[in-house]
Design an enzyme around this catalytic site. Structure first.
Site, PDB file in Angstrom:
ATOM      1  N   GLU A 279       0.833  -1.217   0.000  1.00 57.89           N
ATOM      2  CA  GLU A 279       0.000   0.000   0.000  1.00 57.89           C
ATOM      3  C   GLU A 279       0.862   1.259   0.000  1.00 57.89           C
ATOM      4  OE1 GLU A 279      -3.198  -0.004  -0.488  1.00 57.89           O
ATOM      5  OE2 GLU A 279      -3.207  -2.183  -0.519  1.00 57.89           O
ATOM      6  N   ASP A 360       3.780  -4.094  -5.851  1.00 57.30           N
ATOM      7  CA  ASP A 360       4.346  -5.366  -5.389  1.00 57.30           C
ATOM      8  C   ASP A 360       5.869  -5.308  -5.404  1.00 57.30           C
ATOM      9  OD1 ASP A 360       1.988  -6.603  -4.842  1.00 57.30           O
ATOM     10  OD2 ASP A 360       1.933  -7.863  -6.641  1.00 57.30           O
TER      11      ASP A 360
HETATM   12 ZN   LIG Z   1      -2.604  -2.601  -4.626  1.00 56.99          ZN
END
Ligand SMILES: [Zn+2]
Length: 415
Positions: A279, A360
């Site tokens: 996030e 990611d």
């Molecule tokens: Zn995401």
């Protein structure tokens, strides 16, 4: 028949046809892969969970088919079926034609009719599908309290905005759309600021994160990423659903990190750290701003087109309306536009998936990729997310990359 009526009908038939075809493919693909867990997940996800995800996906997609058909029928009813014309004439008996009250009444009544048409689907989704798969925790009472609050919030935000638009359209001449765009941008920014700080409290409770060891772990991550926030909060997501999530909200000094209680109860602290690192990646890579810039650019183009269409009599007549006017133009345009912008869907989905991969990769650099993989696998299983979506359906709609691709990339980034 007017040429634009034909264009509209062809576009609507095409968009609806493509939606139904994609749903059909998706269900067929998921069901065909129901009895074998993909090799990458065979050690971590049991067959029963994989089958539950397949059944859940199929059930949701089948409901989606009915919603697609209902939406097309409602759109036809409003336009060529004479629904908008009828509402406009009905309000003319009470309010002065073309006045602000008439315009606002028309728009509010259209929103009410559309929301009422959505209601049976929302009820079925929550109390039949979500309940059958063990996700629903909402009571009928809470559902309707939420609905009333949403309606109040909608009225609070929508009515002043509509009034501003109608006023600008009446007063600002042919360049009204530019003023309307500036208003829209300012309005969006204010809502972005107010929603996470004020409005969200109407729906959920937020408590500071108590768990001291988890808190110091997260604070360590924030320092490592050079990120300052106004606090770590736990939200009572379990009040409505057992689906888990985490998010960052606000910007500038109002940045807050919110963890769903359902996430904390399910993931290990290391895994929560990895999810937060993902996030943080969205924040640090300015995904929120990029998306907003794109949205503002698109809305400028939209309003410019509307500014041109509003003077064309055929635009109204071809869509089944005789009562011209600024409010009618707004309603008609925002109703018909999605039929024509439907094919942009895969592009926005692709853009969003690229951001997910970037976030990611950021998480893999600032936390442990292996922890993120373990967290994602737990979330896929808990949320009954299918591991085997139809590739075309996924490319068209999915904001997140398919599980297999996402995990494969993270495995490479593991150090
Ligand atoms: Zn995401």
């Amino acid at each position: 028949m007017h040429w634009f009526t034909i264009v509209f009908l062809v576009a609507l038939a095409f968009a609806t046809g493509v939606r139904l075809w994609l749903s059909h493919r998706h269900i067929r693909y998921v069901v065909a892969n129901r009895n074998a867990v993909p090799a990458e997940f065979s050690a971590s996800i049991p067959l029963a969970a994989h089958q539950k995800a397949a059944d859940y996906t199929a059930a949701k997609t089948r409901l989606g088919v009915l919603e697609t058909l209902a939406a097309a029928a409602l759109l036809l009813g409003f336009t060529l079926g004479g629904g908008l014309q009828f509402l406009s004439e009905a309000w003319e008996r009470i309010f002065e034609t073309g006045g602000y009250a008439h315009g606002i009444a028309l728009i509010v009544s259209v929103v009410l009719v559309s929301s009422t048409a959505d209601l049976p689907f929302a009820l079925y989704r929550t109390f039949v599908i979500e309940a059958r798969f063990g996700f629903n925790r909402t009571s009928l009472g809470l559902f309707f309290v939420d609905l009333a609050k949403q309606a109040a919030l909608g009225a609070l935000l929508l009515v002043p905005l509509v009034f501003c638009f109608l006023w600008l359209m009446a007063r600002m001449g042919t360049m009204w759309w530019l003023y309307a765009w500036v208003t829209w941008v300012a309005f969006s920014l204010v809502v972005q600021f107010l929603y996470p700080t004020i409005f969200v409290r109407w729906f959920n409770k937020f408590a500071p994160l108590e768990d001291a060891s988890l808190r110091s772990r997260i604070e360590g991550l924030l320092t490592k990423c050079g990120f300052r926030s106004r606090g770590l909060f736990v939200m009572d997501g379990s009040k409505r659903s057992s689906h888990g999530n985490a998010y960052f909200t606000g910007f500038g000094a109002a940045k807050r990190i919110v963890l769903f209680d359902t996430l904390i109860s399910r993931l290990a602290p290391r895994e929560i750290e990895a999810v937060l690192a993902h996030e943080l990646g969205h924040f640090s890579l300015r995904h929120v701003w990029k998306r907003m810039a794109l949205l503002f650019g698109a809305s400028l183009a939209f309003l410019w087109v509307l500014g041109w269409l509003i003077g064309r009599e055929w635009f109204f007549a071809a869509l089944g309306v005789h009562a011209q006017g600024t409010a009618m133009a707004l309603v008609l345009f925002f109703m018909a536009a999605p039929v024509f912008t439907f094919l942009l869907h895969p592009l926005t989905s692709l853009y969003s998936r690229l951001h997910e991969f970037e976030a990611d990769a950021y998480a893999a650099r600032h936390a442990d990729a292996g922890d993120l993989v373990r967290a994602l696998v737990k979330l896929y299983e808990d949320n009954a997310t299918t591991l085997t979506p139809d590739p075309l359906h996924s490319a068209f709609y999915d904001s997140h990359p398919p599980a297999v691709l996402r995990i494969a990339r993270l495995q490479i980034q593991r150090t």
